[in-house]
Write a protein that holds these residues in place. Structure first.
Motif, short mmCIF file in Angstrom:
data_model
loop_
_atom_site.label_atom_id
_atom_site.label_comp_id
_atom_site.label_asym_id
_atom_site.label_seq_id
_atom_site.Cartn_x
_atom_site.Cartn_y
_atom_site.Cartn_z
N ILE A 147 -43.95 13.39 6.07
CA ILE A 147 -45.08 13.86 5.26
C ILE A 147 -44.83 15.31 4.81
O ILE A 147 -45.09 15.67 3.66
N ASP A 148 -44.30 16.14 5.70
CA ASP A 148 -43.96 17.52 5.33
C ASP A 148 -42.91 17.55 4.22
O ASP A 148 -43.01 18.35 3.28
N LEU A 170 -54.05 1.13 11.11
CA LEU A 170 -54.84 1.60 12.24
C LEU A 170 -54.41 0.98 13.58
O LEU A 170 -54.96 1.35 14.62
N LEU A 171 -53.44 0.09 13.56
CA LEU A 171 -52.89 -0.42 14.82
C LEU A 171 -51.88 0.56 15.44
O LEU A 171 -51.46 0.38 16.58
N ARG A 172 -51.51 1.57 14.68
CA ARG A 172 -50.65 2.62 15.27
C ARG A 172 -51.51 3.41 16.26
O ARG A 172 -52.63 3.82 15.94
N PRO A 173 -51.00 3.66 17.44
CA PRO A 173 -51.81 4.38 18.43
C PRO A 173 -52.06 5.85 18.08
O PRO A 173 -52.97 6.46 18.62
N ASP A 174 -51.26 6.41 17.17
CA ASP A 174 -51.42 7.82 16.82
C ASP A 174 -52.36 8.05 15.65
O ASP A 174 -52.52 9.17 15.19
N LEU A 175 -52.98 7.00 15.13
CA LEU A 175 -53.95 7.17 14.04
C LEU A 175 -55.37 6.95 14.54
O LEU A 175 -55.63 6.26 15.44
N LYS A 214 -43.55 12.07 15.44
CA LYS A 214 -42.83 13.27 15.01
C LYS A 214 -42.08 13.01 13.71
O LYS A 214 -42.12 13.83 12.78
N GLU A 215 -41.40 11.87 13.61
CA GLU A 215 -40.67 11.51 12.39
C GLU A 215 -41.63 11.33 11.21
O GLU A 215 -41.34 11.76 10.09
#
Length: 103
Positions: free
Chosen positions: A79-80, A98-103, A73-74
């Motif tokens: 980015i916004d 790419l180790l971030r789970p949200d990517l 969310k942050e």
């Protein structure tokens, strides 16, 4: 944090001044081609990485925790904000993004 090679030495004040002057000259040269000055964002999304390279400026590695990273969310809010400020480029880096789970 892993140990850095002993051959690395801090710069003297004089060396820093010379380096900053050289950077200023390069920036001025490239800005001469543009009438618009906007920031380019280099964003280290994570410190986590599959590797532990000695040359890595980020001290990334496989054992780092994600507790200092922005939440999804942050990150989206950031980015916004960049879009509202007309930031032309965001370069995603890390560690290994790419180790971030949200990517």
């Amino acid at each position: 944090m892993r140990n850095r090679p002993s051959s690395v030495h801090p710069l003297s004040i004089e060396e820093v001044f010379v380096l900053l002057q050289q950077i200023k000259e390069v920036i001025q040269e490239y800005l001469a081609y543009s009438s618009v000055v906007r920031p380019i964002i280099f964003w280290n999304l994570t410190g986590r990485c599959n590797l532990s390279c000695q040359h890595c400026y980020n001290s990334s590695g496989p054992d780092l925790e994600a507790d200092t990273e922005l939440s999804t969310k942050e990150a989206l809010s950031f980015i916004d904000d960049c879009a509202e400020l007309s930031v032309p480029v965001i370069l995603f880096s890390g560690g290994e993004p790419l180790l971030r789970p949200d990517l």
